[in-house]
Design a protein around this motif. Sequence first.
Motif, PDB file in Angstrom:
ATOM      1  N   ARG A 193      18.667  -0.288   2.589  1.00 48.16           N
ATOM      2  CA  ARG A 193      18.118  -1.486   3.228  1.00 48.16           C
ATOM      3  C   ARG A 193      17.370  -1.111   4.496  1.00 48.16           C
ATOM      4  NH1 ARG A 193      18.362  -4.041   7.455  1.00 48.16           N
ATOM      5  NH2 ARG A 193      20.167  -2.909   8.172  1.00 48.16           N
ATOM      6  N   VAL A 194      17.942  -0.218   5.291  1.00 47.92           N
ATOM      7  CA  VAL A 194      17.289   0.209   6.527  1.00 47.92           C
ATOM      8  C   VAL A 194      15.961   0.891   6.206  1.00 47.92           C
ATOM      9  CG1 VAL A 194      17.463   1.691   8.569  1.00 47.92           C
ATOM     10  CG2 VAL A 194      19.467   0.385   7.791  1.00 47.92           C
ATOM     11  N   LEU A 195      15.946   1.746   5.197  1.00 43.93           N
ATOM     12  CA  LEU A 195      14.708   2.428   4.818  1.00 43.93           C
ATOM     13  C   LEU A 195      13.661   1.437   4.303  1.00 43.93           C
ATOM     14  CD1 LEU A 195      16.182   5.640   3.184  1.00 43.93           C
ATOM     15  CD2 LEU A 195      14.980   5.464   5.373  1.00 43.93           C
ATOM     16  N   SER A 196      14.099   0.439   3.555  1.00 46.99           N
ATOM     17  CA  SER A 196      13.187  -0.592   3.072  1.00 46.99           C
ATOM     18  C   SER A 196      12.612  -1.382   4.246  1.00 46.99           C
ATOM     19  CB  SER A 196      13.917  -1.523   2.105  1.00 46.99           C
ATOM     20  OG  SER A 196      13.069  -2.550   1.674  1.00 46.99           O
ATOM     21  N   GLU A 197      13.456  -1.698   5.210  1.00 42.49           N
ATOM     22  CA  GLU A 197      12.999  -2.414   6.398  1.00 42.49           C
ATOM     23  C   GLU A 197      11.999  -1.564   7.187  1.00 42.49           C
ATOM     24  OE1 GLU A 197      14.974  -3.956  10.526  1.00 42.49           O
ATOM     25  OE2 GLU A 197      16.115  -4.270   8.690  1.00 42.49           O
ATOM     26  N   CYS A 198      12.256  -0.275   7.286  1.00 44.71           N
ATOM     27  CA  CYS A 198      11.317   0.616   7.979  1.00 44.71           C
ATOM     28  C   CYS A 198       9.967   0.631   7.276  1.00 44.71           C
ATOM     29  CB  CYS A 198      11.890   2.032   8.053  1.00 44.71           C
ATOM     30  SG  CYS A 198      13.264   2.205   9.208  1.00 44.71           S
ATOM     31  N   GLU A 199       9.970   0.676   5.954  1.00 49.31           N
ATOM     32  CA  GLU A 199       8.704   0.660   5.215  1.00 49.31           C
ATOM     33  C   GLU A 199       7.960  -0.657   5.441  1.00 49.31           C
ATOM     34  OE1 GLU A 199       5.391   1.443   3.019  1.00 49.31           O
ATOM     35  OE2 GLU A 199       6.854   2.819   3.873  1.00 49.31           O
ATOM     36  N   ALA A 200       8.672  -1.762   5.453  1.00 42.56           N
ATOM     37  CA  ALA A 200       8.036  -3.055   5.709  1.00 42.56           C
ATOM     38  C   ALA A 200       7.418  -3.087   7.112  1.00 42.56           C
ATOM     39  CB  ALA A 200       9.051  -4.186   5.550  1.00 42.56           C
ATOM     40  N   LYS A 201       8.132  -2.551   8.096  1.00 40.46           N
ATOM     41  CA  LYS A 201       7.607  -2.512   9.460  1.00 40.46           C
ATOM     42  C   LYS A 201       6.367  -1.630   9.542  1.00 40.46           C
ATOM     43  CE  LYS A 201      12.019  -3.376  11.721  1.00 40.46           C
ATOM     44  NZ  LYS A 201      13.126  -2.772  12.478  1.00 40.46           N
ATOM     45  N   ARG A 202       6.390  -0.498   8.846  1.00 38.14           N
ATOM     46  CA  ARG A 202       5.211   0.382   8.836  1.00 38.14           C
ATOM     47  C   ARG A 202       4.002  -0.331   8.220  1.00 38.14           C
ATOM     48  NH1 ARG A 202       5.851   5.026  10.862  1.00 38.14           N
ATOM     49  NH2 ARG A 202       7.802   6.136  10.765  1.00 38.14           N
ATOM     50  N   ARG A 203       4.236  -1.073   7.141  1.00 38.09           N
ATOM     51  CA  ARG A 203       3.140  -1.805   6.505  1.00 38.09           C
ATOM     52  C   ARG A 203       2.588  -2.873   7.437  1.00 38.09           C
ATOM     53  NH1 ARG A 203       4.671  -3.095   0.387  1.00 38.09           N
ATOM     54  NH2 ARG A 203       2.461  -3.608   0.379  1.00 38.09           N
ATOM     55  N   LEU A 204       3.470  -3.577   8.140  1.00 36.94           N
ATOM     56  CA  LEU A 204       3.017  -4.573   9.117  1.00 36.94           C
ATOM     57  C   LEU A 204       2.251  -3.907  10.265  1.00 36.94           C
ATOM     58  CD1 LEU A 204       6.130  -6.902   9.293  1.00 36.94           C
ATOM     59  CD2 LEU A 204       3.824  -7.557   8.574  1.00 36.94           C
ATOM     60  N   LEU A 205       2.719  -2.766  10.701  1.00 36.89           N
ATOM     61  CA  LEU A 205       2.038  -2.030  11.756  1.00 36.89           C
ATOM     62  C   LEU A 205       0.622  -1.649  11.313  1.00 36.89           C
ATOM     63  CD1 LEU A 205       2.075  -0.485  14.476  1.00 36.89           C
ATOM     64  CD2 LEU A 205       3.219   1.377  13.277  1.00 36.89           C
ATOM     65  N   ARG A 206       0.494  -1.091  10.121  1.00 38.74           N
ATOM     66  CA  ARG A 206      -0.835  -0.728   9.606  1.00 38.74           C
ATOM     67  C   ARG A 206      -1.728  -1.958   9.447  1.00 38.74           C
ATOM     68  NH1 ARG A 206       2.308   2.849   6.273  1.00 38.74           N
ATOM     69  NH2 ARG A 206       2.166   1.357   4.568  1.00 38.74           N
ATOM     70  N   PHE A 207      -1.162  -3.039   8.937  1.00 42.79           N
ATOM     71  CA  PHE A 207      -1.917  -4.284   8.764  1.00 42.79           C
ATOM     72  C   PHE A 207      -2.428  -4.799  10.108  1.00 42.79           C
ATOM     73  CE2 PHE A 207      -1.823  -8.998   8.535  1.00 42.79           C
ATOM     74  CZ  PHE A 207      -2.864  -9.181   7.640  1.00 42.79           C
ATOM     75  N   ALA A 208      -1.555  -4.814  11.109  1.00 40.61           N
ATOM     76  CA  ALA A 208      -1.944  -5.308  12.431  1.00 40.61           C
ATOM     77  C   ALA A 208      -3.054  -4.448  13.030  1.00 40.61           C
ATOM     78  CB  ALA A 208      -0.735  -5.341  13.361  1.00 40.61           C
ATOM     79  N   LEU A 209      -2.972  -3.140  12.830  1.00 38.43           N
ATOM     80  CA  LEU A 209      -3.966  -2.245  13.409  1.00 38.43           C
ATOM     81  C   LEU A 209      -5.290  -2.270  12.660  1.00 38.43           C
ATOM     82  CD1 LEU A 209      -1.705   0.832  14.207  1.00 38.43           C
ATOM     83  CD2 LEU A 209      -2.754  -0.730  15.860  1.00 38.43           C
ATOM     84  N   ALA A 210      -5.233  -2.354  11.340  1.00 38.81           N
ATOM     85  CA  ALA A 210      -6.452  -2.205  10.537  1.00 38.81           C
ATOM     86  C   ALA A 210      -7.125  -3.524  10.171  1.00 38.81           C
ATOM     87  CB  ALA A 210      -6.127  -1.429   9.259  1.00 38.81           C
ATOM     88  N   ASP A 211      -6.338  -4.557   9.932  1.00 35.11           N
ATOM     89  CA  ASP A 211      -6.897  -5.764   9.342  1.00 35.11           C
ATOM     90  C   ASP A 211      -6.948  -6.976  10.264  1.00 35.11           C
ATOM     91  OD1 ASP A 211      -7.200  -4.337   6.994  1.00 35.11           O
ATOM     92  OD2 ASP A 211      -5.298  -5.011   6.170  1.00 35.11           O
ATOM     93  N   LEU A 212      -6.175  -6.971  11.312  1.00 37.79           N
ATOM     94  CA  LEU A 212      -6.160  -8.121  12.220  1.00 37.79           C
ATOM     95  C   LEU A 212      -6.957  -7.803  13.467  1.00 37.79           C
ATOM     96  CD1 LEU A 212      -2.432  -9.249  12.071  1.00 37.79           C
ATOM     97  CD2 LEU A 212      -4.367 -10.226  10.853  1.00 37.79           C
ATOM     98  N   GLY A 213      -7.759  -8.710  13.888  1.00 36.48           N
ATOM     99  CA  GLY A 213      -8.483  -8.542  15.146  1.00 36.48           C
ATOM    100  C   GLY A 213      -7.644  -9.050  16.301  1.00 36.48           C
ATOM    101  N   GLU A 214      -8.205  -8.957  17.464  1.00 36.79           N
ATOM    102  CA  GLU A 214      -7.538  -9.508  18.647  1.00 36.79           C
ATOM    103  C   GLU A 214      -7.682 -11.017  18.632  1.00 36.79           C
ATOM    104  OE1 GLU A 214      -5.657  -8.125  20.936  1.00 36.79           O
ATOM    105  OE2 GLU A 214      -5.833  -6.222  19.913  1.00 36.79           O
ATOM    106  N   PRO A 215      -6.741 -11.759  19.067  1.00 38.10           N
ATOM    107  CA  PRO A 215      -5.477 -11.338  19.653  1.00 38.10           C
ATOM    108  C   PRO A 215      -4.354 -11.218  18.633  1.00 38.10           C
ATOM    109  CG  PRO A 215      -5.678 -13.686  19.950  1.00 38.10           C
ATOM    110  CD  PRO A 215      -6.933 -13.223  19.209  1.00 38.10           C
ATOM    111  N   HIS A 216      -4.631 -11.509  17.367  1.00 35.49           N
ATOM    112  CA  HIS A 216      -3.566 -11.563  16.361  1.00 35.49           C
ATOM    113  C   HIS A 216      -2.876 -10.223  16.152  1.00 35.49           C
ATOM    114  CE1 HIS A 216      -4.796 -15.613  15.635  1.00 35.49           C
ATOM    115  NE2 HIS A 216      -6.024 -15.224  15.325  1.00 35.49           N
ATOM    116  N   GLY A 217      -3.638  -9.144  16.102  1.00 33.29           N
ATOM    117  CA  GLY A 217      -3.036  -7.825  15.917  1.00 33.29           C
ATOM    118  C   GLY A 217      -2.063  -7.492  17.029  1.00 33.29           C
ATOM    119  N   SER A 218      -2.456  -7.748  18.265  1.00 32.39           N
ATOM    120  CA  SER A 218      -1.568  -7.493  19.404  1.00 32.39           C
ATOM    121  C   SER A 218      -0.330  -8.374  19.349  1.00 32.39           C
ATOM    122  CB  SER A 218      -2.300  -7.733  20.725  1.00 32.39           C
ATOM    123  OG  SER A 218      -3.262  -6.744  20.934  1.00 32.39           O
ATOM    124  N   SER A 219      -0.493  -9.604  18.905  1.00 31.43           N
ATOM    125  CA  SER A 219       0.661 -10.507  18.801  1.00 31.43           C
ATOM    126  C   SER A 219       1.667  -9.995  17.794  1.00 31.43           C
ATOM    127  CB  SER A 219       0.201 -11.908  18.408  1.00 31.43           C
ATOM    128  OG  SER A 219      -0.577 -12.470  19.425  1.00 31.43           O
TER     129      SER A 219
END
Length: 86
Positions: free
Chosen positions: A39-65
């Motif tokens: 479960r912890v590893l699955s949660e880490c993968e989900a967080k990594r995907r959200l991190l990549r999404f925020a950096l690559a696909d969301l502009g400001e201010p949404h990515g920073s939020s």
Amino acid sequence: MNEIAAFLDARITEDEKAARTGTLPEEVWGARGWYEPARVLSECEAKRRLLRFALADLGEPHGSSVLKLLAGPWAGHGGYRPEWKA
């Protein structure tokens, strides 16, 4: 990678390593022993995907939020910065 993203990447990496080695600290798995490495590893993968999404696909201010929200659980960590509070 910006500062908050680097902070998140480091914390996620720490949790992944701890889950793989069975050394998760009590604040991760809880006082009653609720701990499942998969479960912890699955949660880490989900967080990594959200991190990549925020950096690559969301502009400001949404990515920073999104990054600030992801960093919230580590507010007690010495590397957490007050300006990241969501």
